[in-house]
Design a protein around this motif. Structure first.
Motif, PDB file in Angstrom:
ATOM      1  N   VAL A 151       0.831  -1.205   0.000  1.00  0.00           N
ATOM      2  CA  VAL A 151       0.000   0.000   0.000  1.00  0.00           C
ATOM      3  C   VAL A 151       0.865   1.254   0.000  1.00  0.00           C
ATOM      4  O   VAL A 151       0.596   2.213  -0.724  1.00  0.00           O
ATOM      5  CB  VAL A 151      -0.957  -0.021   1.215  1.00  0.00           C
ATOM      6  N   LYS A 152       1.929   1.247   0.778  1.00  0.00           N
ATOM      7  CA  LYS A 152       2.766   2.449   0.848  1.00  0.00           C
ATOM      8  C   LYS A 152       3.476   2.718  -0.481  1.00  0.00           C
ATOM      9  O   LYS A 152       3.854   3.839  -0.777  1.00  0.00           O
ATOM     10  CB  LYS A 152       3.742   2.360   2.020  1.00  0.00           C
ATOM     11  N   ASN A 194       1.951   2.031  -3.332  1.00  0.00           N
ATOM     12  CA  ASN A 194       0.845   2.173  -4.292  1.00  0.00           C
ATOM     13  C   ASN A 194       0.823   1.069  -5.339  1.00  0.00           C
ATOM     14  O   ASN A 194       0.589   1.318  -6.522  1.00  0.00           O
ATOM     15  CB  ASN A 194       0.899   3.543  -4.984  1.00  0.00           C
ATOM     16  N   ILE A 195       1.056  -0.148  -4.904  1.00  0.00           N
ATOM     17  CA  ILE A 195       0.978  -1.291  -5.812  1.00  0.00           C
ATOM     18  C   ILE A 195      -0.487  -1.678  -5.991  1.00  0.00           C
ATOM     19  O   ILE A 195      -1.191  -1.901  -5.004  1.00  0.00           O
ATOM     20  CB  ILE A 195       1.807  -2.471  -5.258  1.00  0.00           C
ATOM     21  N   PRO A 196      -0.961  -1.724  -7.240  1.00  0.00           N
ATOM     22  CA  PRO A 196      -2.365  -2.054  -7.451  1.00  0.00           C
ATOM     23  C   PRO A 196      -2.653  -3.497  -7.063  1.00  0.00           C
ATOM     24  O   PRO A 196      -1.770  -4.349  -7.134  1.00  0.00           O
ATOM     25  CB  PRO A 196      -2.562  -1.873  -8.964  1.00  0.00           C
ATOM     26  N   ASP A 220      -6.173  -3.862  -1.737  1.00  0.00           N
ATOM     27  CA  ASP A 220      -6.973  -2.699  -1.337  1.00  0.00           C
ATOM     28  C   ASP A 220      -6.777  -2.350   0.134  1.00  0.00           C
ATOM     29  O   ASP A 220      -6.589  -1.198   0.478  1.00  0.00           O
ATOM     30  CB  ASP A 220      -8.453  -2.948  -1.615  1.00  0.00           C
TER      31      ASP A 220
END
Lengths: 400, 106
Positions: free
Chosen positions: B29-30, B32-34, B37
């Motif tokens: 998440v940090k 921003n890996i798709p 969620d």
């Protein structure tokens, strides 16, 4: 984007994931980059999570992705005709697309002593820091309002060694959001851990000494002595900017299923919105992180020209002591309430039904009931009541 | 730092350095890996950080709590190597870990 909270941060991240290449500016009144608020009353307040855990993305993320973070800045007005935003600091900002993510603010009590030092609310990291600094062994906390925030803070205060009393106007805690079974369960769970309750209690004012709160005066004349007060009596959407710009608002900014306001170039997400709830055929202001994140995706998809995300069953959660409470759906139009499991074991779920279909489930330490319930809510299936009520039949089988 | 490779459902790989102490979910998440969620931020409340742990790493990622197991039981496309990535703490021993993501988290 006006607002730089959890929803705005995720909308910006989603836009970049979806390939939106234009410049993005986030305007936030708080001095820190987007962060997660839920831990402020839970793990963070108890000291089990640090700042790093609150932060949504590292600060470098924004520069690397061409996202201009303007912190400590307030949006003063929207000029829709000119497509410009007036800011409290610096030049006006031109926009093609605007996302309003202004959130909500805690409701305050308009009673005597409300401005005394030590009468606090909890919304921002700064609020949480101030509150945490006042809690510790032997400190006496009075919580006004027996909702989720109030109960979470009471639990965290006990973990920090402080005394806690919850003062609630209604005859039971969680009166607005949960049924009697849950209210009774949470009250006794808290009582067993040293929290005391004043229910059906009216508050006439706060009393102080040397400008600092020293007690809460009740309608029956009693004074509840305390060192610090948390007022947790709901939130008011920050919809003034939208209202003044002439966007359709009632209590909150009205949006559609793509998070679009009545102006096609302005979106709104999160606690400020009154949004459609497709399963329940009405508009609602859920005030929850999952709803804000769903709307962040909706807006980002619409802006990036992608099909919208699948509609989610609304859900939320609350942590208190060793309890994990998970909620799915909304208890609208309920004609039957069914309890699965035994509250005495702190492992049960309350199902709210309408004509045999599950409208909502509140699950305490019961993840299968939450997950299975959430699926059944989305499916709009009529379920077999006797099977749902029988914990010896697994949720997997009930949901199959 | 532990190098972790996150592989999206379409095969796109992201190899990043994650600080020990964070969870595998937080690492994604940090950066921003798709595909992860993590709506609840790691409270094991939502099952939207589902990953498949590479077979070679299954032992090292530890065992599941009853909570995680129940949550995963109802997730979509569950496999024997499914985990909730918020429940895997990154340590130096996980340097080289590979996780794959399901088609959807909802």
């Amino acid at each position: 984007m006006v607002g730089a909270g959890h929803g705005a941060g995720m909308a910006a991240a989603n836009l970049r994931q979806y390939g939106f290449a234009g410049p993005i500016t986030l305007i936030g009144e708080e001095p820190i980059p987007p962060y997660q608020r839920p831990p402020l009353s839970k793990a963070w307040l108890k000291g089990e999570a640090d700042e790093d855990a609150l932060t949504l993305k590292p600060e470098s993320f924004y520069a690397e992705h061409g996202i201009d973070l303007r912190l400590g800045v307030r949006a003063e007005a929207i000029d829709r005709g000119a497509g410009r935003l007036r800011l409290s600091k610096g030049d006006d900002l031109a926009y093609d697309i605007l996302i309003l993510a202004t959130g909500a603010r805690p409701r305050r009590l308009d009673i005597e002593g409300a401005n005394l030092e030590g009468v606090r609310v909890l919304r921002s990291a700064a609020d949480a820091e101030a509150l945490k600094a006042e809690l510790g062994p032997g400190r006496r906390l009075a919580v006004i309002g027996g909702g989720y925030i109030g109960l979470e803070v009471a639990a965290s205060a006990r973990a920090l060694g402080a005394d806690a009393v919850v003062i609630e106007r209604e005859a039971r805690v969680l009166a607005r959001v949960a049924n009697q079974t849950l209210s009774d369960f949470f009250k006794s769970y808290h009582e067993a851990r040293g929290v005391t309750f004043e229910l059906g209690a009216e508050i006439t004012g706060f009393e102080g000494a040397n400008g600092r709160v020293a007690g809460v005066r009740l309608g029956d004349g009693r004074l509840i002595a305390c060192d610090v007060v948390l007022v947790g009596v709901g939130a008011i959407p920050n919809d003034e900017l939208a209202r003044e710009a002439g966007l359709d608002c009632t209590t909150g900014v009205i949006v559609d299923e793509a998070a679009r306001t009545s102006d096609a170039s302005i979106f709104a997400i999160g606690d400020v919105t009154l949004r459609p709830m497709p399963l329940y055929n009405r508009l609602f202001r859920p005030e929850s992180v999952p709803s804000a994140l769903e709307q962040a995706k909706q807006a980002a998809c619409a802006i990036a020209g992608r099909p919208g995300p699948p509609s989610e069953v609304p859900w939320n959660w609350s942590d208190q002591y060793d309890l994990k409470m998970q909620l799915a759906g909304l208890p609208f139009d309920v004609d039957e309430v069914l309890v699965r499991g035994d509250p005495a074991n702190a492992h049960f779920a309350v199902f709210h039904l309408n004509q045999g279909m599950i409208q909502a489930v509140e699950a305490v330490n019961a993840p299968a009931e939450f997950m299975g319930g959430r699926q059944l809510i989305g499916s709009r299936r009529v379920i077999a009541r006797e099977r749902l009520a029988d914990p010896s039949i697994s949720m997997k089988e009930v949901a199959a | 730092m532990a190098k972790i490779t996150y592989i999206e459902h379409d095969g796109t790989e992201h190899a990043i350095d994650v600080k020990p102490g964070l969870s595998v979910m937080e690492g994604a998440v940090k950066s921003n890996i798709p595909g992860i969620d993590a709506d609840c931020g790691g409270a094991c409340a939502c099952a939207t950080c589902h990953v498949y742990v590479d077979e070679a790493w299954r032992d090292k990622t530890g065992s599941m709590s009853a909570m995680e197991e129940s949550m995963l039981d109802f997730a979509e496309q569950v496999e024997p190597n499914s985990r909730l990535s918020c429940q895997i703490k990154v340590t130096d021993a996980l340097d080289g870990l590979i996780v794959r993501m399901p088609e959807s988290q909802h």
